[in-house]
Design a protein around this motif. Structure first.
Motif, PDB file in Angstrom:
ATOM      1  N   ILE A  15       0.845  -1.190   0.000  1.00  0.00           N
ATOM      2  CA  ILE A  15       0.000   0.000   0.000  1.00  0.00           C
ATOM      3  C   ILE A  15       0.881   1.240   0.000  1.00  0.00           C
ATOM      4  CG2 ILE A  15      -1.789   1.273   1.240  1.00  0.00           C
ATOM      5  CD1 ILE A  15      -2.636  -1.405   2.503  1.00  0.00           C
ATOM      6  N   GLN A  55       1.859   5.423  -0.059  1.00  0.00           N
ATOM      7  CA  GLN A  55       1.409   6.731   0.382  1.00  0.00           C
ATOM      8  C   GLN A  55       0.522   7.304  -0.719  1.00  0.00           C
ATOM      9  OE1 GLN A  55       1.752   8.009   3.329  1.00  0.00           O
ATOM     10  NE2 GLN A  55       3.844   8.621   3.819  1.00  0.00           N
ATOM     11  N   GLY A  64      -2.381   4.456  -2.777  1.00  0.00           N
ATOM     12  CA  GLY A  64      -2.996   5.264  -1.743  1.00  0.00           C
ATOM     13  C   GLY A  64      -3.704   6.459  -2.357  1.00  0.00           C
ATOM     14  N   HIS A 118      -6.432   2.204  -2.113  1.00  0.00           N
ATOM     15  CA  HIS A 118      -6.689   2.290  -0.681  1.00  0.00           C
ATOM     16  C   HIS A 118      -7.097   3.718  -0.369  1.00  0.00           C
ATOM     17  CE1 HIS A 118      -6.512   1.189   3.496  1.00  0.00           C
ATOM     18  NE2 HIS A 118      -5.613   2.120   3.769  1.00  0.00           N
TER      19      HIS A 118
END
Length: 298
Positions: free
Chosen positions: A184, A186, A220, A284
């Motif tokens: 995942i 940033q 992200g 995400h």
């Protein structure tokens, strides 16, 4: 299972449990917002910024029970030694919380608790190694369990930007090497950076000839609706790049009104989200618990 969804469209929503003796109010907020209708699963953070919060594993269990969707529970190395890490994994396993995000954690000196000390026996790689041992039916000391734990799906994190992307490549390689299924990132705000991250992923997985070839990048996404947020992320958060174009548009909007600033930020964020869906629909979503805005992106 989230691992299977990684092969196709995959959308998760980050939740931060409150500093309360219950997580029910957060669950009610998610339910009222209807954010759960748009996603494949959740994550729970583990005392971010070293601030005291409700337990991430128990929060994950309660979210799973309520919404019948898998939850990735974050476990921070900052607060646990090898004994506590394994003890928590055993308890999580019994509750059916089998998606774990391995995180080193923010420094303890950021804590809201006086003189809090970090444990940090190792980086997130240590937790990935422990999970690998559990998935082979033994503890980290190599002693077999009488009852083999349910399979654990490990996740890890990565910066989304660096002046030298080879540093990101090295870190992603190390985590995939230790069987992280999903990395995942940033938040990303530039499709060119997405391209670089996907190139890195392809290069990394080409080194393996087993299940690690299935490892995925999960992008992200954190919507920006205020100029000060954009400036803070760009100037003060390592590993995140906010394009100058975003900052310039938000500056103009900020001078007009707060409503215009929000409108411009949401438009920029919504357009980005749609681009991400087309380019790499494994995302995400992070909203700082502003669950009501999730539906604005679908």
């Amino acid at each position: 299972m989230l691992k299977e969804k990684l092969k196709d469209k995959y959308i998760t929503l980050e939740t931060t449990p409150p500093k309360l003796p219950t997580v029910d109010l957060m669950i009610e907020k998610i339910e009222k917002s209807e954010a759960y209708k748009y996603i494949d699963g959740f994550s729970t953070t583990d005392c971010p910024l070293s601030k005291l919060k409700y337990n991430s594993i128990i929060a994950a269990y309660k979210l799973q029970e309520k919404f019948k969707k898998p939850v990735i529970a974050t476990m921070s190395m900052r607060d646990r030694n090898k004994i506590a890490l394994q003890s928590d994994l055993l308890g999580a396993n019994d509750l059916g919380v089998t998606h774990i995000l391995a995180l080193t954690g923010d420094p303890a000196n950021m804590s809201d608790q006086p003189k809090a000390k970090a444990v940090v026996e190792g980086s997130s790689i240590l937790l990935l190694e422990i999970i690998r041992a559990f998935n082979n039916g033994m503890d980290y000391a190599g002693k077999e369990f009488k009852i083999k734990p349910k399979p654990i799906t490990p996740f890890a994190v990565s910066n989304s930007y660096a002046k030298n992307f080879s540093s990101i490549e090295r870190r992603i390689f190390k985590k995939v090497q230790n069987y992280a299924v999903g990395i995942i990132t940033q938040p990303v705000y530039d499709i060119n950076i997405v391209e670089k991250l996907l190139e890195i992923k392809e290069k990394v997985i080409s080194e393996f000839n087993d299940e690690r070839k299935e490892a995925e990048i999960i992008l992200g996404f954190f919507p920006i609706t205020k100029l000060k947020t954009a400036q803070f992320l760009h100037a003060h958060v390592p590993g995140i790049y906010v394009p100058e174009e975003w900052i310039e548009k938000l500056i103009k909007a900020h001078k007009i009104s707060e409503d215009e600033e929000y409108k411009v930020g949401m438009e920029l964020s919504r357009n980005l989200f749609q681009q991400l869906l087309k380019k790499h629909p494994k995302i995400h979503i992070m909203t700082a618990n502003r669950f009501e805005i999730v539906k604005e992106f679908f």
